[in-house]
Design a protein around this motif. Structure first.
Motif, mmCIF file in Angstrom:
data_model
loop_
_atom_site.group_PDB
_atom_site.id
_atom_site.type_symbol
_atom_site.label_atom_id
_atom_site.label_comp_id
_atom_site.label_asym_id
_atom_site.label_seq_id
_atom_site.Cartn_x
_atom_site.Cartn_y
_atom_site.Cartn_z
ATOM 1 N N TYR A 34 0.967 -1.197 -0.026
ATOM 2 C CA TYR A 34 -0.330 -0.017 0.126
ATOM 3 C C TYR A 34 0.799 1.296 -0.055
ATOM 4 O O TYR A 34 0.570 2.190 -0.491
ATOM 5 N N ASN A 58 3.686 1.515 -1.226
ATOM 6 C CA ASN A 58 4.324 1.638 -2.580
ATOM 7 C C ASN A 58 3.463 2.362 -3.549
ATOM 8 O O ASN A 58 3.876 3.316 -4.216
ATOM 9 N N TRP A 59 2.240 1.766 -3.340
ATOM 10 C CA TRP A 59 1.207 2.288 -4.460
ATOM 11 C C TRP A 59 1.088 3.963 -4.065
ATOM 12 O O TRP A 59 0.702 4.646 -4.932
ATOM 13 N N ILE A 60 1.041 4.316 -2.754
ATOM 14 C CA ILE A 60 0.723 5.641 -2.502
ATOM 15 C C ILE A 60 1.871 6.606 -2.655
ATOM 16 O O ILE A 60 1.564 7.516 -3.333
ATOM 17 N N GLU A 85 4.143 5.960 -5.358
ATOM 18 C CA GLU A 85 3.915 5.851 -6.944
ATOM 19 C C GLU A 85 2.860 6.921 -7.214
ATOM 20 O O GLU A 85 2.890 7.901 -8.192
ATOM 21 N N ASN A 86 1.540 6.955 -6.635
ATOM 22 C CA ASN A 86 0.526 7.803 -6.814
ATOM 23 C C ASN A 86 1.041 9.141 -6.602
ATOM 24 O O ASN A 86 0.661 10.338 -7.524
ATOM 25 N N GLU A 87 1.567 9.649 -5.410
ATOM 26 C CA GLU A 87 2.227 10.787 -5.123
ATOM 27 C C GLU A 87 2.997 11.530 -6.288
ATOM 28 O O GLU A 87 2.941 12.608 -6.418
ATOM 29 N N GLU A 124 3.579 10.566 -9.042
ATOM 30 C CA GLU A 124 2.792 10.786 -10.400
ATOM 31 C C GLU A 124 1.873 12.210 -10.311
ATOM 32 O O GLU A 124 1.549 13.105 -11.361
ATOM 33 N N ARG A 125 1.191 12.388 -9.258
ATOM 34 C CA ARG A 125 0.284 13.388 -8.946
ATOM 35 C C ARG A 125 1.391 14.854 -8.971
ATOM 36 O O ARG A 125 0.861 15.800 -9.632
ATOM 37 N N PHE A 169 -6.531 5.644 2.561
ATOM 38 C CA PHE A 169 -6.244 4.745 1.515
ATOM 39 C C PHE A 169 -6.339 3.402 2.119
ATOM 40 O O PHE A 169 -5.769 2.943 2.918
ATOM 41 N N HIS A 218 6.810 14.941 1.246
ATOM 42 C CA HIS A 218 7.491 14.910 -0.066
ATOM 43 C C HIS A 218 8.754 15.966 0.393
ATOM 44 O O HIS A 218 8.581 16.990 1.062
#
Length: 129
Positions: A49, A51-53, A55-57, A59-60, A79, A88
């Motif tokens: 989870y 990792n998905w978050i 990657e999404n961040e 890309e955002r 999430f 970040h």
């Protein structure tokens, strides 16, 4: 046939106790291994989870109209039914048109955002063009 001989059938108390001891050792080992498997599954789920978050961040941030400013930004999000903390850290590179982004994600219930085991780290780059 002598009258003093007896026909014995069944197990002695010693045999039963040895069998129970062997069963107890095996059962204890299986229970401990099951606990390890459950903890491992939970750790893998958390890391997946996170990792998905991350990657999404990333890309955002890449999809924003402008390059993000240097510095740190921290936010919380929900999430997969859990609360997560995302950090970040945007820094410059030798190329003025390229920014380095370090993203750290951990469950909100975890204590330390910098701990290696409590979450996930992702590093990426965002270009101006």
């Amino acid at each position: 046939m002598k009258t003093t001989e007896r026909n014995h059938s069944g197990f002695t108390l010693l045999e039963v106790m040895i069998a129970l001891a062997i069963f107890a050792v095996c059962a204890t080992t299986l229970i401990q291994q099951s606990g390890r498997n459950i903890r491992q599954e939970q750790l893998l789920q958390t890391r997946t989870y996170a990792n998905w978050i991350a990657e999404n961040e990333l890309e955002r941030l890449r999809l924003q109209a402008s390059i993000p400013a240097r510095g740190e930004t921290e936010r919380e999000l929900k999430f997969a039914g859990s609360e997560w903390k995302v950090l970040h850290q945007v820094s410059t590179t030798d190329d003025p048109d390229l920014m380095r982004v370090d993203i750290r994600v951990r469950p909100l219930a975890s204590d330390d955002l910098n701990a290696e085991t409590s979450g996930y780290r992702l590093q990426g780059f965002i270009g101006r063009y």
